[in-house]
Write an enzyme that holds these catalytic residues in place. Structure first.
Site, PDB file in Angstrom:
ATOM      1  N   GLU A 127      -5.479  -5.283  10.492  1.00 13.58           N
ATOM      2  CA  GLU A 127      -4.732  -4.173  10.659  1.00 13.58           C
ATOM      3  C   GLU A 127      -4.910  -3.896  12.400  1.00 13.58           C
ATOM      4  OE1 GLU A 127      -4.548  -1.017   7.417  1.00 13.58           O
ATOM      5  OE2 GLU A 127      -6.817  -1.149   8.138  1.00 13.58           O
ATOM      6  N   ASN A 170       0.978  -1.230   0.080  1.00 16.93           N
ATOM      7  CA  ASN A 170      -0.103   0.051   0.309  1.00 16.93           C
ATOM      8  C   ASN A 170       0.941   1.298   0.087  1.00 16.93           C
ATOM      9  OD1 ASN A 170      -1.836   1.811   0.357  1.00 16.93           O
ATOM     10  ND2 ASN A 170      -2.470   1.400   2.358  1.00 16.93           N
ATOM     11  N   GLU A 180      -7.383   4.430   7.801  1.00 19.29           N
ATOM     12  CA  GLU A 180      -7.272   5.432   7.237  1.00 19.29           C
ATOM     13  C   GLU A 180      -8.418   6.066   6.666  1.00 19.29           C
ATOM     14  OE1 GLU A 180      -3.289   5.308   5.273  1.00 19.29           O
ATOM     15  OE2 GLU A 180      -2.496   5.151   7.427  1.00 19.29           O
ATOM     16  N   LYS A 198      -0.001   4.103  -0.358  1.00 14.92           N
ATOM     17  CA  LYS A 198      -0.806   5.355   0.293  1.00 14.92           C
ATOM     18  C   LYS A 198      -0.642   6.505  -0.780  1.00 14.92           C
ATOM     19  CE  LYS A 198      -0.493   3.370   4.951  1.00 14.92           C
ATOM     20  NZ  LYS A 198      -0.367   3.505   6.422  1.00 14.92           N
ATOM     21  N   SER A 205       2.644  -2.766  10.274  1.00 16.83           N
ATOM     22  CA  SER A 205       4.255  -2.662  10.072  1.00 16.83           C
ATOM     23  C   SER A 205       5.018  -3.611   9.909  1.00 16.83           C
ATOM     24  CB  SER A 205       4.658  -1.785  11.552  1.00 16.83           C
ATOM     25  OG  SER A 205       4.360  -0.403  11.734  1.00 16.83           O
ATOM     26  N   GLY A 257       2.390   2.144  10.912  1.00 13.60           N
ATOM     27  CA  GLY A 257       3.401   3.456  10.701  1.00 13.60           C
ATOM     28  C   GLY A 257       4.123   3.756  12.075  1.00 13.60           C
ATOM     29  N   HIS A 314      -9.629   0.554   4.507  1.00 13.81           N
ATOM     30  CA  HIS A 314      -8.295   0.801   5.469  1.00 13.81           C
ATOM     31  C   HIS A 314      -8.662   1.580   6.659  1.00 13.81           C
ATOM     32  CE1 HIS A 314      -4.296   2.167   6.193  1.00 13.81           C
ATOM     33  NE2 HIS A 314      -3.913   1.268   5.682  1.00 13.81           N
TER      34      HIS A 314
END
Length: 526
Positions: A426, A266, A352, A268, A472, A432, A350
């Site tokens: 996730e 990904n 986000e 992003k 991560s 991150g 996701h």
């Protein structure tokens, strides 16, 4: 060696460790044997230690693999990364490792160990590797790793560490017989479950059961007769060290996981400069996709620039879509547009997009994502559906985590298709941040997700659907995460922008496929 030979009470006390800096750790041990190799030796034995800690600043001159029988502890790499372990864990400390040891439980730490002294391997990782092999109850179609398919018993095998001449595996094999003539490797097995008889070429035979440790020297010839499904961890040392011969010669072929691995990158909202796109494309094209599906999620602006640039079978999966199709939907991407460009996958849900975006935008709800998923499938595309939990939920334990994930799954349970939907789990708290779930946490959560699907959808869906880990993941932690039986791949963020992405794919691909297994069987028979 029967279990009582390496039992705690058989270990000779050595005394308090001179280099301890926490408590008064007293260690003891009992060696089993030591065998010479071309460039060193292989030793096998047991070790125990009471509560305390110490630094190990000098790099190891050997690779140690140990299976924890009792107690808890941790090892810290030189960079401070902590690896916790407890009873039932399999730990590898590579040559060159240095850092810190701590025995953290009141109960004495007790382990069976294999130490391979060997020459330095240039470029090899020196980070510790912790694997949690969790053998389920024996079942006709299961092997160790829950293989579904025909009703016959099958063998299952997974390599969890393979560097130089040292290969560490977890495996199971069904009742049956096999012979071995002049094996090229030194093989050590610690039996977790089952009963087998090992017979030397001269006719002497040994009964092996849970807790026993078996060593086959290089050149060993004899036979195995498995009476009850055997489950074990093994260390093979030697040129070409690979799967234990027994798994390659039990009748009927198998794979360690019936689900084909899948790894996604990904990107992003990266890269900033479109001139960097060729380098990112090259990272993806460097991946070997022979035994692993690979997809990439470019930023919306860059999808059109790279969607036809991948030469190794890697697929493009845009990072989002709408649920209405084409029309007056400013700022959106339509599934129909993706299909017309030859794309077959899309990512939705996701974290986000679910509210972790950091901007005052409405989070995408479970209901909205269910609507999107239905639209994606209706239009003939496949979908990666991301789910996850924030840190406050994780801190309350696995029951709270599953309680948080259930609404995300319940909205789409009637749409879950192993052939067309991949779940990307996730742990939001690790995205991150560089903080990764431990293998035990990842396995526990993936297994719980699969169990919920089994109870609320079907056995076939639970056995077949692929669940990726998405927190991560990188080249350093991928091998131990990939060893978890319910982790079928990764959704990679930052590391997908780096050349190491191919190493993550390679770690996930390090699973015996049916074709590879048949090749081994043929070679053994020859």
């Amino acid at each position: 060696a029967p279990a009582d030979y390496l039992a705690l009470e058989q270990c000779s006390v050595k005394g308090v460790r001179a280099n301890s800096d926490v408590g008064t750790p007293t260690d003891s041990g009992r060696p089993l044997l030591k065998l010479a190799t071309a460039d060193g030796s292989v030793g096998v034995g047991a070790w125990a230690c009471t509560t305390g800690g110490w630094k190990s600043p000098s790099p190891r001159a050997s690779t140690e693999v140990f299976y924890v029988l009792a107690g808890e502890g941790s090892v810290d790499d030189a960079d401070g990364t902590r690896h916790r372990f407890g009873a039932g864990d399999l730990v590898t400390l590579p040559r060159g490792w240095s850092g810190r040891w701590d025995v953290t439980s009141a109960e004495t730490l007790h382990k069976v160990w294999v130490v391979h002294a060997h020459a330095e391997i240039s470029g090899a990782s020196t980070a510790a590797v912790v694997t949690t092999p969790i053998p389920p109850s024996a079942k006709p179609s299961g092997g160790w790793f829950g293989r579904s398919g025909d009703a016959s018993r099958v063998a299952a095998h997974k390599v969890v560490y393979d560097v130089g001449d040292t290969t560490v595996s977890v495996w199971s094999a069904p009742p049956g017989s096999t012979t071995q003539q002049g094996g090229a490797t030194i093989q050590t097995f610690h039996v977790l479950e089952g009963i087998a008889f090992v017979t030397n070429d001269d006719g002497t035979a040994y009964r092996c059961a849970a807790g026993d440790t078996v060593v086959l020297p290089a050149g060993w010839s004899g036979s195995w007769d498995i009476v009850e499904e055997l489950k074990a961890v093994s260390v093979a040392v030697g040129d070409g060290a690979a799967a234990p011969a027994i798994t390659a010669s039990v009748s009927g072929s198998s794979v360690s996981k019936s689900r084909r691995p899948i790894v996604g990158g990904n990107w992003k909202c990266n890269p900033e400069n479109s001139a960097d796109l060729p380098g990112l494309v090259a990272n993806i094209n460097a991946c070997d996709t022979t035994h692993c599906d690979v997809y990439v999620c470019p930023s919306n602006l860059h999808v059109g620039a790279v969607y036809d640039s991948f030469t190794n079978g890697a697929l493009v999966a845009p990072q989002n879509c709408n649920f209405k199709g084409t029309g007056a939907y400013t700022g959106e991407m339509a599934v129909e547009q993706m299909a017309s460009m030859g794309m077959s996958w899309v990512l939705i849900g996701h974290s986000e997009r679910r509210g972790e975006f950091g901007l005052p935008t409405p989070p995408e709800s479970d209901t909205l994502l269910a609507t999107k998923l239905r639209h994606v499938l209706d239009q003939g595309l496949n979908c990666i559906l991301a789910i996850g939990e924030p840190l406050p939920v994780r801190e309350r334990g696995i029951d709270a985590v599953i309680e948080h994930l259930i609404p995300q799954l319940a909205e789409v349970k009637d749409l879950l298709s192993p052939e067309r939907v991949v779940i990307a789990y996730e742990p939001v708290w690790s995205i991150g941040t560089g903080v990764t779930a431990t293998p035990a946490q990842a396995q526990e959560t993936h297994a719980a997700i699969r169990a919920w699907i089994r109870a609320n959808v079907s056995d076939a869906c639970a056995d077949g659907i692929r669940i990726q880990y998405g927190g991560s993941a990188n080249a350093a932690n991928a091998p131990e995460l990939a060893a978890c039986p319910d982790v079928d791949g990764f959704l990679v963020g930052g590391a997908s922008l780096k050349p190491e992405f191919k190493d993550i794919v390679a770690a996930m691909s390090n699973t015996t496929t049916e074709a590879q297994f048949n090749d081994v069987v043929a070679a053994m028979r020859r």
